[in-house]
Scaffold this motif. Structure first.
Motif, mmCIF file in Angstrom:
data_model
loop_
_atom_site.group_PDB
_atom_site.id
_atom_site.type_symbol
_atom_site.label_atom_id
_atom_site.label_comp_id
_atom_site.label_asym_id
_atom_site.label_seq_id
_atom_site.Cartn_x
_atom_site.Cartn_y
_atom_site.Cartn_z
ATOM 1 N N VAL A 4 0.870 -1.176 0.000
ATOM 2 C CA VAL A 4 0.000 0.000 0.000
ATOM 3 C C VAL A 4 0.905 1.223 0.000
ATOM 4 N N GLU A 5 0.720 2.090 -0.988
ATOM 5 C CA GLU A 5 1.566 3.275 -1.099
ATOM 6 C C GLU A 5 0.726 4.532 -1.120
ATOM 7 N N GLN A 6 1.236 5.540 -0.448
ATOM 8 C CA GLN A 6 0.565 6.833 -0.412
ATOM 9 C C GLN A 6 1.512 7.921 -0.875
ATOM 10 N N ASN A 7 0.904 9.063 -1.263
ATOM 11 C CA ASN A 7 1.715 10.244 -1.598
ATOM 12 C C ASN A 7 2.660 10.544 -0.464
ATOM 13 N N SER A 8 3.885 10.833 -0.803
ATOM 14 C CA SER A 8 4.782 11.290 0.253
ATOM 15 C C SER A 8 4.407 12.733 0.575
ATOM 16 N N GLY A 9 4.280 13.062 1.825
ATOM 17 C CA GLY A 9 3.901 14.415 2.195
ATOM 18 C C GLY A 9 5.129 15.254 2.485
ATOM 19 N N PRO A 10 4.933 16.361 3.181
ATOM 20 C CA PRO A 10 3.622 16.834 3.609
ATOM 21 C C PRO A 10 2.871 17.545 2.483
ATOM 22 N N LEU A 11 1.531 17.487 2.579
ATOM 23 C CA LEU A 11 0.666 18.175 1.638
ATOM 24 C C LEU A 11 0.112 19.408 2.330
ATOM 25 N N SER A 12 0.293 20.545 1.705
ATOM 26 C CA SER A 12 -0.162 21.789 2.310
ATOM 27 C C SER A 12 -1.228 22.419 1.411
ATOM 28 N N VAL A 13 -2.378 22.752 1.989
ATOM 29 C CA VAL A 13 -3.454 23.402 1.233
ATOM 30 C C VAL A 13 -3.973 24.580 2.043
ATOM 31 N N PRO A 14 -4.495 25.602 1.367
ATOM 32 C CA PRO A 14 -5.072 26.729 2.106
ATOM 33 C C PRO A 14 -6.455 26.377 2.635
ATOM 34 N N GLU A 15 -6.853 27.042 3.683
ATOM 35 C CA GLU A 15 -8.172 26.845 4.263
ATOM 36 C C GLU A 15 -9.248 27.071 3.202
ATOM 37 N N GLY A 16 -10.236 26.164 3.162
ATOM 38 C CA GLY A 16 -11.313 26.285 2.192
ATOM 39 C C GLY A 16 -11.076 25.533 0.886
ATOM 40 N N ALA A 17 -9.860 25.102 0.653
ATOM 41 C CA ALA A 17 -9.534 24.380 -0.584
ATOM 42 C C ALA A 17 -9.900 22.904 -0.456
ATOM 43 N N ILE A 18 -9.782 22.198 -1.578
ATOM 44 C CA ILE A 18 -9.991 20.746 -1.581
ATOM 45 C C ILE A 18 -8.636 20.057 -1.405
ATOM 46 N N ALA A 19 -8.565 19.179 -0.448
ATOM 47 C CA ALA A 19 -7.351 18.372 -0.256
ATOM 48 C C ALA A 19 -7.590 17.008 -0.885
ATOM 49 N N SER A 20 -6.619 16.544 -1.651
ATOM 50 C CA SER A 20 -6.747 15.255 -2.339
ATOM 51 C C SER A 20 -5.619 14.325 -1.890
ATOM 52 N N LEU A 21 -6.009 13.211 -1.332
ATOM 53 C CA LEU A 21 -5.041 12.240 -0.815
ATOM 54 C C LEU A 21 -5.198 10.948 -1.605
ATOM 55 N N ASN A 22 -4.105 10.403 -2.061
ATOM 56 C CA ASN A 22 -4.156 9.232 -2.933
ATOM 57 C C ASN A 22 -3.441 8.030 -2.337
ATOM 58 N N CYS A 23 -3.878 6.862 -2.790
ATOM 59 C CA CYS A 23 -3.343 5.610 -2.268
ATOM 60 C C CYS A 23 -3.444 4.552 -3.366
ATOM 61 N N THR A 24 -2.394 3.792 -3.574
ATOM 62 C CA THR A 24 -2.443 2.666 -4.499
ATOM 63 C C THR A 24 -2.127 1.392 -3.744
ATOM 64 N N TYR A 25 -2.638 0.276 -4.252
ATOM 65 C CA TYR A 25 -2.431 -1.000 -3.589
ATOM 66 C C TYR A 25 -2.085 -2.062 -4.611
ATOM 67 N N SER A 26 -1.417 -3.098 -4.167
ATOM 68 C CA SER A 26 -0.878 -4.072 -5.111
ATOM 69 C C SER A 26 -1.734 -5.333 -5.262
ATOM 70 N N ASP A 27 -2.534 -5.673 -4.232
ATOM 71 C CA ASP A 27 -3.311 -6.908 -4.294
ATOM 72 C C ASP A 27 -4.650 -6.678 -4.985
ATOM 73 N N ARG A 28 -4.767 -7.166 -6.195
ATOM 74 C CA ARG A 28 -5.978 -6.930 -6.983
ATOM 75 C C ARG A 28 -7.214 -7.560 -6.352
ATOM 76 N N GLY A 29 -7.020 -8.526 -5.474
ATOM 77 C CA GLY A 29 -8.147 -9.181 -4.824
ATOM 78 C C GLY A 29 -8.689 -8.458 -3.602
ATOM 79 N N SER A 30 -8.073 -7.353 -3.217
ATOM 80 C CA SER A 30 -8.538 -6.613 -2.043
ATOM 81 C C SER A 30 -9.946 -6.103 -2.270
#
Lengths: 111, 115
Positions: A4-30
């Motif tokens: 399971v892999e996620q974006n390396s942070g840190p992610l900085s967004v201004p107040e009121g904005a949309i924060a987008s967090l992503n994740c990929t996984y290797s087991d297709r059967g999950s």
């Protein structure tokens, strides 16, 4: 390759904005996918789970799952400073109740 | 509310000491887990158990053992603590069978420092 892999942070967004967090996984059967929020010095708490392709909305949070591409994302609309935390993506393992966690993405929402 | 408690929030031990970390849950959950969390590495599973006296190795069991004599209690044991076991240790529990939405409930964590 990490399971399971996620974006390396840190992610900085201004107040009121949309924060987008992503994740990929290797087991297709999950089948089940989880997003946990962890404030500094605290333990993780569940904010969303999803197991069907598409979007799942809960208040300002939307989880998106695409099994064909093996990714899951978390959108936070109208981000608030109180959303500043580390977000952990988790995918069910192959034994009852077991979860595999990503390394987490630190989100910082600036006022 | 599910409650998972851990015996200590902070613990300082010396190299070579035997260390016991205790976890207790009050919701009759079958599954219990021990993780360690280190910066940049996320949560790594050490051991888990899905029944009394049952245990399964996780991803990083070396240097650790566990004990589950009662359903509500899951203990993590460091037989001979080493400095590379300095970490945050988190216990979690979840009920059996709810695999599609098997939320894991976490304890507050124990920050262990080995000198």
């Amino acid at each position: 390759q990490k399971e399971v892999e996620q974006n390396s942070g840190p992610l900085s967004v201004p107040e009121g904005a949309i924060a987008s967090l992503n994740c990929t996984y290797s087991d297709r059967g999950s089948q089940s996918f989880f997003w946990y929020r962890q404030y500094s010095g605290k333990s993780p708490e569940l904010i969303m789970f999803i197991y069907s392709n598409g979007d799942k909305e809960d208040g300002r949070f939307t989880a998106q799952l695409n099994k064909a591409s093996q990714y899951v994302s978390l959108l936070i609309r109208d981000s608030q400073p109180s959303d500043s935390a580390t977000y952990l993506c988790a995918v069910e393992g192959n034994q009852g109740g077991k979860l595999i966690f990503g390394q987490g993405t630190e989100l910082s929402v600036k006022p | 509310d599910v409650k998972v408690t851990q015996s200590s929030r902070y613990l300082v031990k010396r190299t070579g000491e035997k260390v016991f970390l205790e976890c207790v849950q009050d919701m009759d959950h079958e599954n219990m887990f021990w993780y360690r969390q280190d910066p940049g590495l996320g949560l790594r599973l050490i051991y888990f158990s899905y029944d009394v006296k049952m245990k399964e190795k996780g991803d990083i069991p070396e240097g650790y053992s566990v004990s589950r004599e009662k359903k509500e209690r899951f203990s993590l044991i460091l037989e001979s603590a080493s400095t590379n076991q300095t970490s945050m240790y988190l216990c979690a529990s979840t009920p059996w069978g709810r695999e599609r939405d098997n939320e894991q409930f976490f304890g507050p964590g124990t920050r262990l420092t080995v000198l």
